[in-house]
Design a protein around this motif. Sequence first.
Motif, PDB file in Angstrom:
ATOM      1  N   UNK A 172       0.839  -1.180   0.000  1.00 50.90           N
ATOM      2  CA  UNK A 172       0.000   0.000   0.000  1.00 50.90           C
ATOM      3  C   UNK A 172       0.879   1.237   0.000  1.00 50.90           C
ATOM      4  N   UNK A 173       0.541   2.185  -0.845  1.00 54.75           N
ATOM      5  CA  UNK A 173       1.311   3.414  -0.952  1.00 54.75           C
ATOM      6  C   UNK A 173       0.370   4.596  -0.869  1.00 54.75           C
ATOM      7  N   UNK A 174       0.546   5.415   0.165  1.00 55.41           N
ATOM      8  CA  UNK A 174      -0.273   6.608   0.342  1.00 55.41           C
ATOM      9  C   UNK A 174       0.410   7.816  -0.291  1.00 55.41           C
ATOM     10  N   UNK A 175      -0.404   8.780  -0.651  1.00 56.69           N
ATOM     11  CA  UNK A 175       0.101  10.039  -1.150  1.00 56.69           C
ATOM     12  C   UNK A 175      -0.953  11.110  -0.927  1.00 56.69           C
ATOM     13  N   UNK A 176      -0.556  12.353  -1.090  1.00 57.42           N
ATOM     14  CA  UNK A 176      -1.500  13.453  -1.039  1.00 57.42           C
ATOM     15  C   UNK A 176      -1.442  14.307   0.202  1.00 57.42           C
ATOM     16  N   UNK A 177      -0.647  13.918   1.170  1.00 56.31           N
ATOM     17  CA  UNK A 177      -0.539  14.723   2.368  1.00 56.31           C
ATOM     18  C   UNK A 177       0.225  16.002   2.112  1.00 56.31           C
ATOM     19  N   UNK A 178       0.188  16.880   3.087  1.00 53.81           N
ATOM     20  CA  UNK A 178       0.890  18.137   2.955  1.00 53.81           C
ATOM     21  C   UNK A 178       0.527  19.095   4.057  1.00 53.81           C
ATOM     22  N   UNK A 179       0.976  20.320   3.887  1.00 46.50           N
ATOM     23  CA  UNK A 179       0.716  21.395   4.837  1.00 46.50           C
ATOM     24  C   UNK A 179      -0.388  22.284   4.288  1.00 46.50           C
ATOM     25  N   UNK A 218      -1.772  14.821  11.683  1.00 51.73           N
ATOM     26  CA  UNK A 218      -1.375  13.454  12.012  1.00 51.73           C
ATOM     27  C   UNK A 218      -0.736  12.820  10.793  1.00 51.73           C
ATOM     28  N   UNK A 219      -0.139  11.678  11.016  1.00 51.96           N
ATOM     29  CA  UNK A 219       0.250  10.816   9.912  1.00 51.96           C
ATOM     30  C   UNK A 219      -0.946   9.942   9.585  1.00 51.96           C
ATOM     31  N   UNK A 220      -1.327   9.943   8.345  1.00 55.90           N
ATOM     32  CA  UNK A 220      -2.486   9.177   7.904  1.00 55.90           C
ATOM     33  C   UNK A 220      -2.026   7.915   7.194  1.00 55.90           C
ATOM     34  N   UNK A 221      -2.590   6.799   7.604  1.00 51.90           N
ATOM     35  CA  UNK A 221      -2.231   5.497   7.067  1.00 51.90           C
ATOM     36  C   UNK A 221      -3.438   4.847   6.403  1.00 51.90           C
ATOM     37  N   UNK A 222      -3.207   4.215   5.287  1.00 53.14           N
ATOM     38  CA  UNK A 222      -4.230   3.334   4.753  1.00 53.14           C
ATOM     39  C   UNK A 222      -3.873   1.904   5.122  1.00 53.14           C
ATOM     40  N   UNK A 223      -4.876   1.084   5.208  1.00 55.95           N
ATOM     41  CA  UNK A 223      -4.687  -0.292   5.629  1.00 55.95           C
ATOM     42  C   UNK A 223      -5.681  -1.198   4.916  1.00 55.95           C
ATOM     43  N   UNK A 224      -5.278  -2.429   4.720  1.00 55.87           N
ATOM     44  CA  UNK A 224      -6.117  -3.423   4.060  1.00 55.87           C
ATOM     45  C   UNK A 224      -6.426  -4.553   5.019  1.00 55.87           C
ATOM     46  N   UNK A 225      -7.667  -4.985   5.000  1.00 55.01           N
ATOM     47  CA  UNK A 225      -8.107  -6.060   5.866  1.00 55.01           C
ATOM     48  C   UNK A 225      -8.468  -7.287   5.053  1.00 55.01           C
ATOM     49  N   UNK A 226      -7.976  -8.424   5.486  1.00 54.61           N
ATOM     50  CA  UNK A 226      -8.338  -9.689   4.872  1.00 54.61           C
ATOM     51  C   UNK A 226      -9.543 -10.333   5.553  1.00 54.61           C
ATOM     52  N   UNK A 227     -10.094  -9.659   6.531  1.00 54.72           N
ATOM     53  CA  UNK A 227     -11.260 -10.169   7.223  1.00 54.72           C
ATOM     54  C   UNK A 227     -12.519  -9.804   6.474  1.00 54.72           C
ATOM     55  N   UNK A 228     -13.465 -10.716   6.472  1.00 58.05           N
ATOM     56  CA  UNK A 228     -14.739 -10.497   5.813  1.00 58.05           C
ATOM     57  C   UNK A 228     -15.811 -10.311   6.870  1.00 58.05           C
ATOM     58  N   UNK A 229     -16.164  -9.072   7.096  1.00 59.81           N
ATOM     59  CA  UNK A 229     -17.253  -8.733   7.991  1.00 59.81           C
ATOM     60  C   UNK A 229     -18.450  -8.286   7.166  1.00 59.81           C
ATOM     61  N   UNK A 230     -19.622  -8.476   7.716  1.00 55.57           N
ATOM     62  CA  UNK A 230     -20.828  -8.090   6.998  1.00 55.57           C
ATOM     63  C   UNK A 230     -21.173  -6.628   7.205  1.00 55.57           C
ATOM     64  N   UNK A 231     -20.588  -6.008   8.219  1.00 56.10           N
ATOM     65  CA  UNK A 231     -20.875  -4.614   8.517  1.00 56.10           C
ATOM     66  C   UNK A 231     -19.591  -3.808   8.501  1.00 56.10           C
ATOM     67  N   UNK A 232     -19.652  -2.637   7.908  1.00 58.57           N
ATOM     68  CA  UNK A 232     -18.460  -1.804   7.819  1.00 58.57           C
ATOM     69  C   UNK A 232     -17.962  -1.366   9.188  1.00 58.57           C
ATOM     70  N   UNK A 263       1.969  12.456   5.781  1.00 58.23           N
ATOM     71  CA  UNK A 263       1.815  13.483   6.808  1.00 58.23           C
ATOM     72  C   UNK A 263       0.808  14.539   6.380  1.00 58.23           C
ATOM     73  N   UNK A 264      -0.131  14.819   7.255  1.00 54.87           N
ATOM     74  CA  UNK A 264      -1.061  15.924   7.085  1.00 54.87           C
ATOM     75  C   UNK A 264      -0.827  16.900   8.226  1.00 54.87           C
ATOM     76  N   UNK A 265      -0.494  18.120   7.879  1.00 53.00           N
ATOM     77  CA  UNK A 265      -0.259  19.148   8.878  1.00 53.00           C
ATOM     78  C   UNK A 265      -1.186  20.324   8.603  1.00 53.00           C
TER      79      UNK A 265
END
Length: 127
Positions: free
Chosen positions: A4-11, A91-105, A122-124
Amino acid sequence: QVQLVESGGGLVQAGGSLRLSCAASGRTRSYAMGWFRQAPGKEREFVAVRRWSGGLPYYADSVKGRFTISGDNAKNSVYLQINSLKPEDTAVYYCAASSRLYVSANAYQGSYDYDYWGQGTQVTVSS
């Protein structure tokens, strides 16, 4: 393996907007993509989650109404539109991926629900 690669943060100034992006690659299936953030001296905090299959996303109360998570399944990408930024959003913003299958978000609120993490962006927000 999923990368996973995040982008778009800034000041930005308070009241401004940002759009964060997260591009996913790899062969391991994920069922949901989430955004977390971590401010200095604080624990990692859940922000939003979107399931690849669709349905309504789920947001933390602190960002509801200002943040919007979206995705492009064809591009294996998720986005976080952040409006009306506040200094406390810094804050530092992270994206994450889940391999779990839940029925509710709303089941995807814990860091332990996710298996893969980006490096963070980084978002400042200045006042």
